[in-house]
Every structure is written in structure tokens, then in C-alpha cells.
Design a protein around this motif. Structure first.
Motif, PDB file in Angstrom:
ATOM      1  N   LYS A 195       0.866  -1.179   0.000  1.00 13.25           N
ATOM      2  CA  LYS A 195       0.000   0.000   0.000  1.00 13.25           C
ATOM      3  C   LYS A 195       0.900   1.226   0.000  1.00 13.25           C
ATOM      4  CE  LYS A 195      -4.305   0.511   2.202  1.00 13.25           C
ATOM      5  NZ  LYS A 195      -5.072   0.361   3.430  1.00 13.25           N
ATOM      6  N   PRO A 196       1.615   1.456  -1.103  1.00 12.12           N
ATOM      7  CA  PRO A 196       2.582   2.552  -1.128  1.00 12.12           C
ATOM      8  C   PRO A 196       1.928   3.913  -0.959  1.00 12.12           C
ATOM      9  CG  PRO A 196       2.523   1.396  -3.242  1.00 12.12           C
ATOM     10  CD  PRO A 196       1.542   0.729  -2.339  1.00 12.12           C
ATOM     11  N   PHE A 197       2.655   4.774  -0.289  1.00 11.62           N
ATOM     12  CA  PHE A 197       2.224   6.161  -0.130  1.00 11.62           C
ATOM     13  C   PHE A 197       2.862   6.973  -1.251  1.00 11.62           C
ATOM     14  CE2 PHE A 197       0.212   5.324   3.727  1.00 11.62           C
ATOM     15  CZ  PHE A 197       1.018   4.527   4.507  1.00 11.62           C
ATOM     16  N   ALA A 198       2.377   8.177  -1.453  1.00  9.59           N
ATOM     17  CA  ALA A 198       2.867   9.024  -2.536  1.00  9.59           C
ATOM     18  C   ALA A 198       4.371   9.289  -2.425  1.00  9.59           C
ATOM     19  CB  ALA A 198       2.098  10.335  -2.549  1.00  9.59           C
ATOM     20  N   THR A 199       4.920   9.282  -1.215  1.00  6.73           N
ATOM     21  CA  THR A 199       6.344   9.588  -1.025  1.00  6.73           C
ATOM     22  C   THR A 199       7.238   8.368  -1.202  1.00  6.73           C
ATOM     23  OG1 THR A 199       6.150   9.221   1.352  1.00  6.73           O
ATOM     24  CG2 THR A 199       5.863  11.490   0.560  1.00  6.73           C
ATOM     25  N   ASP A 200       6.661   7.166  -1.293  1.00 10.63           N
ATOM     26  CA  ASP A 200       7.467   5.951  -1.440  1.00 10.63           C
ATOM     27  C   ASP A 200       7.991   5.824  -2.861  1.00 10.63           C
ATOM     28  OD1 ASP A 200       7.077   5.146   1.125  1.00 10.63           O
ATOM     29  OD2 ASP A 200       5.465   3.745   0.668  1.00 10.63           O
ATOM     30  N   PRO A 201       9.199   5.231  -2.995  1.00 15.50           N
ATOM     31  CA  PRO A 201       9.640   4.904  -4.345  1.00 15.50           C
ATOM     32  C   PRO A 201       8.671   3.868  -4.930  1.00 15.50           C
ATOM     33  CG  PRO A 201      11.228   4.148  -2.687  1.00 15.50           C
ATOM     34  CD  PRO A 201      10.111   4.828  -1.970  1.00 15.50           C
ATOM     35  N   THR A 202       8.528   3.858  -6.218  1.00 13.17           N
ATOM     36  CA  THR A 202       7.633   2.910  -6.861  1.00 13.17           C
ATOM     37  C   THR A 202       8.152   1.495  -6.645  1.00 13.17           C
ATOM     38  OG1 THR A 202       7.135   4.547  -8.529  1.00 13.17           O
ATOM     39  CG2 THR A 202       6.515   2.283  -9.026  1.00 13.17           C
ATOM     40  N   PRO A 203       7.391   0.634  -5.972  1.00 11.89           N
ATOM     41  CA  PRO A 203       7.867  -0.728  -5.735  1.00 11.89           C
ATOM     42  C   PRO A 203       7.809  -1.547  -7.014  1.00 11.89           C
ATOM     43  CG  PRO A 203       5.653  -0.492  -4.887  1.00 11.89           C
ATOM     44  CD  PRO A 203       6.077   0.864  -5.387  1.00 11.89           C
ATOM     45  N   PRO A 204       8.655  -2.564  -7.091  1.00 10.33           N
ATOM     46  CA  PRO A 204       8.560  -3.453  -8.243  1.00 10.33           C
ATOM     47  C   PRO A 204       7.163  -4.059  -8.294  1.00 10.33           C
ATOM     48  CG  PRO A 204      10.470  -3.991  -6.876  1.00 10.33           C
ATOM     49  CD  PRO A 204       9.657  -2.985  -6.134  1.00 10.33           C
ATOM     50  N   SER A 205       6.729  -4.434  -9.461  1.00 10.52           N
ATOM     51  CA  SER A 205       5.395  -5.002  -9.594  1.00 10.52           C
ATOM     52  C   SER A 205       5.528  -6.477  -9.939  1.00 10.52           C
ATOM     53  CB  SER A 205       4.654  -4.269 -10.702  1.00 10.52           C
ATOM     54  OG  SER A 205       3.322  -4.680 -10.744  1.00 10.52           O
ATOM     55  N   PRO A 206       4.904  -7.388  -9.257  1.00 14.34           N
ATOM     56  CA  PRO A 206       4.165  -7.187  -8.017  1.00 14.34           C
ATOM     57  C   PRO A 206       5.103  -6.903  -6.845  1.00 14.34           C
ATOM     58  CG  PRO A 206       4.358  -9.519  -8.479  1.00 14.34           C
ATOM     59  CD  PRO A 206       4.984  -8.800  -9.642  1.00 14.34           C
ATOM     60  N   ALA A 207       4.512  -6.508  -5.728  1.00 13.49           N
ATOM     61  CA  ALA A 207       5.315  -6.188  -4.544  1.00 13.49           C
ATOM     62  C   ALA A 207       6.109  -7.416  -4.102  1.00 13.49           C
ATOM     63  CB  ALA A 207       4.398  -5.726  -3.410  1.00 13.49           C
ATOM     64  N   PRO A 208       7.321  -7.208  -3.609  1.00 10.35           N
ATOM     65  CA  PRO A 208       8.130  -8.336  -3.132  1.00 10.35           C
ATOM     66  C   PRO A 208       7.432  -9.083  -1.998  1.00 10.35           C
ATOM     67  CG  PRO A 208       9.410  -6.305  -3.144  1.00 10.35           C
ATOM     68  CD  PRO A 208       7.993  -5.935  -3.435  1.00 10.35           C
ATOM     69  N   VAL A 209       7.714 -10.368  -1.918  1.00 10.13           N
ATOM     70  CA  VAL A 209       7.200 -11.211  -0.852  1.00 10.13           C
ATOM     71  C   VAL A 209       8.114 -11.028   0.358  1.00 10.13           C
ATOM     72  CG1 VAL A 209       6.658 -13.586  -0.200  1.00 10.13           C
ATOM     73  CG2 VAL A 209       6.435 -12.866  -2.583  1.00 10.13           C
ATOM     74  N   VAL A 210       7.539 -10.889   1.544  1.00  9.12           N
ATOM     75  CA  VAL A 210       8.329 -10.736   2.767  1.00  9.12           C
ATOM     76  C   VAL A 210       8.277 -12.041   3.540  1.00  9.12           C
ATOM     77  CG1 VAL A 210       8.652  -9.424   4.899  1.00  9.12           C
ATOM     78  CG2 VAL A 210       7.804  -8.260   2.841  1.00  9.12           C
ATOM     79  N   ARG A 211       9.450 -12.599   3.846  1.00 15.11           N
ATOM     80  CA  ARG A 211       9.572 -13.880   4.555  1.00 15.11           C
ATOM     81  C   ARG A 211      10.365 -13.703   5.842  1.00 15.11           C
ATOM     82  NH1 ARG A 211       6.536 -16.944   0.838  1.00 15.11           N
ATOM     83  NH2 ARG A 211       7.507 -16.863  -1.188  1.00 15.11           N
ATOM     84  N   MET A 212      10.195 -14.654   6.733  1.00 18.71           N
ATOM     85  CA  MET A 212      11.013 -14.723   7.949  1.00 18.71           C
ATOM     86  C   MET A 212      11.946 -15.922   7.777  1.00 18.71           C
ATOM     87  SD  MET A 212       9.762 -12.121   9.549  1.00 18.71           S
ATOM     88  CE  MET A 212      10.712 -12.215  11.044  1.00 18.71           C
ATOM     89  N   GLY A 213      13.256 -15.680   7.813  1.00 18.48           N
ATOM     90  CA  GLY A 213      14.235 -16.745   7.627  1.00 18.48           C
ATOM     91  C   GLY A 213      14.982 -17.045   8.914  1.00 18.48           C
ATOM     92  N   ASP A 214      15.388 -18.280   9.077  1.00 16.03           N
ATOM     93  CA  ASP A 214      16.111 -18.714  10.277  1.00 16.03           C
ATOM     94  C   ASP A 214      17.450 -17.982  10.370  1.00 16.03           C
ATOM     95  OD1 ASP A 214      17.069 -20.055  12.478  1.00 16.03           O
ATOM     96  OD2 ASP A 214      16.882 -22.052  11.598  1.00 16.03           O
ATOM     97  N   GLU A 215      17.723 -17.385  11.506  1.00 19.10           N
ATOM     98  CA  GLU A 215      18.997 -16.683  11.653  1.00 19.10           C
ATOM     99  C   GLU A 215      19.836 -17.229  12.808  1.00 19.10           C
ATOM    100  OE1 GLU A 215      19.210 -12.838  14.384  1.00 19.10           O
ATOM    101  OE2 GLU A 215      18.300 -12.399  12.473  1.00 19.10           O
TER     102      GLU A 215
END
Length: 175
Positions: free
Chosen positions: A108-128
């Protein structure tokens, strides 16, 4: 703290493209990026942490969004801090908070955000688990002093998080 479970590399994979790895701390966020073939992780930046748990998004979130847009990221892997038994550490809240903020802003980008790649990247949680230990050992072995290493340890840990994800992804996809 209760057991926490990271995502599994290769599941719902977005395909070819660069991945971003994040090592979220309370003071700094280490950032690493993969090549386009998603085989090799390299350090990119250490972003000073500005946004607290109850704060509005600050400059650190904006900087991460800028890096995501600059590299055309398709998948973001945020390190999930766990102990060797799989229990979450106190830092789990911080990692999940950054993941949530990135996901929200990318979808849900705001007007001030850089244009995200389309589609938006997937966000994951990885084992650290043990990534900071491995990163510290590698820096010492390469001759970097503990004092000088502090400025890059978060990047090195982000590289470990992302490389582990990339290796798991390659194994899961049989590539």
C-alpha cells in the motif's frame, strides 16, 4: 519465549530475481542482496535503526524501501532470531515489526514511497540461528578487528541469513 517458526525457502517462490536479506537489531539493520539468479549474497549497507516498536515509520524504513526499489527485489528475507531449541528471543518482536512495516508499505505505497517493483516483493522470515557467530568468526578469520568489525557485522550477518535462504531455496527447487 515460545517456539517460533521461520518460513521455508522455495515455498510459493516468486521466481527469478534479486533477494534482500535483513539482520534486524535494535541499533542497526544489516542489509544484503543476492544476484539476479538468487545464488550469491553480498553485503550492501548497514542502516541505522530509527523506528521504535510504537513509532511511526522513520528514515530507516524509507532507506530500506529505497534499496528494495533500487535493486528490483522480488523477495525479502528478514532474519528470525531463535535459540538452538527454536524458541524466539526478545528480538523476535523487532524483526517481525520491520517485516510488517515493509509488507504494509510495499503493498500500500504512499505518494512519497519509491515505486515498488510489480508485483510487490514477498516478505519472509528466515532462520537466523548462529548467523552473528558465523559472521564474527569469518570477519576475525579475514583479519578484521572486533572494533572495525562492528561497523560491518550486521551486513555480514545479513549475508549469512540470505545465503542460507538461497541455499535452502536452491535445494528445494532442485537447482
Amino acid at each position: 519465549m515460545a517456539k517460533v517458526f521461520p518460513d521455508t525457502p522455495g515455498v510459493d517462490d516468486p521466481g527469478l530475481g534479486r533477494r534482500l536479506g535483513l539482520d534486524v537489531g535494535t541499533v542497526r539493520i544489516g542489509v544484503a542482496v543476492s544476484d539476479r539468479d538468487a545464488r550469491l549474497a553480498t553485503p550492501v549497507a548497514t542502516v541505522p535503526r530509527e523506528t521504535g516498536l510504537k513509532d511511526p515509520d522513520k528514515g530507516d524504513i524509507d532507506r530500506l524501501l529505497s534499496i528494495i526499489a533500487e535493486y528490483g527485489i522480488v523477495e525479502i528475507v528478514v532474519g528470525l532470531p531463535r535459540d538452538l531449541q527454536g524458541n524466539g528471543s526478545a528480538s523476535v518482536k523487532h524483526a517481525k515489526e520491520i517485516a510488517f512495516r515493509l509488507k504494509r508499505r510495499l503493498n500500500k505505497p504512499f505518494a512519497t514511497d519509491p515505486t515498488p517493483p510489480s508485483p510487490a516483493p514477498v516478505v519472509r522470515m528466515g532462520d537466523e540461528r548462529l548467523t552473528t557467530v558465523v559472521a564474527t568468526t569469518a570477519l576475525r578469520a579475514s583479519g578484521v578487528s572486533d572494533k572495525k568489525g562492528r561497523s560491518v557485522i550486521d551486513q555480514a550477518a545479513a549475508v549469512e541469513i540470505l545465503q542460507s535462504w538461497l541455499d535452502g531455496r536452491a535445494a528445494a527447487l532442485g537447482s
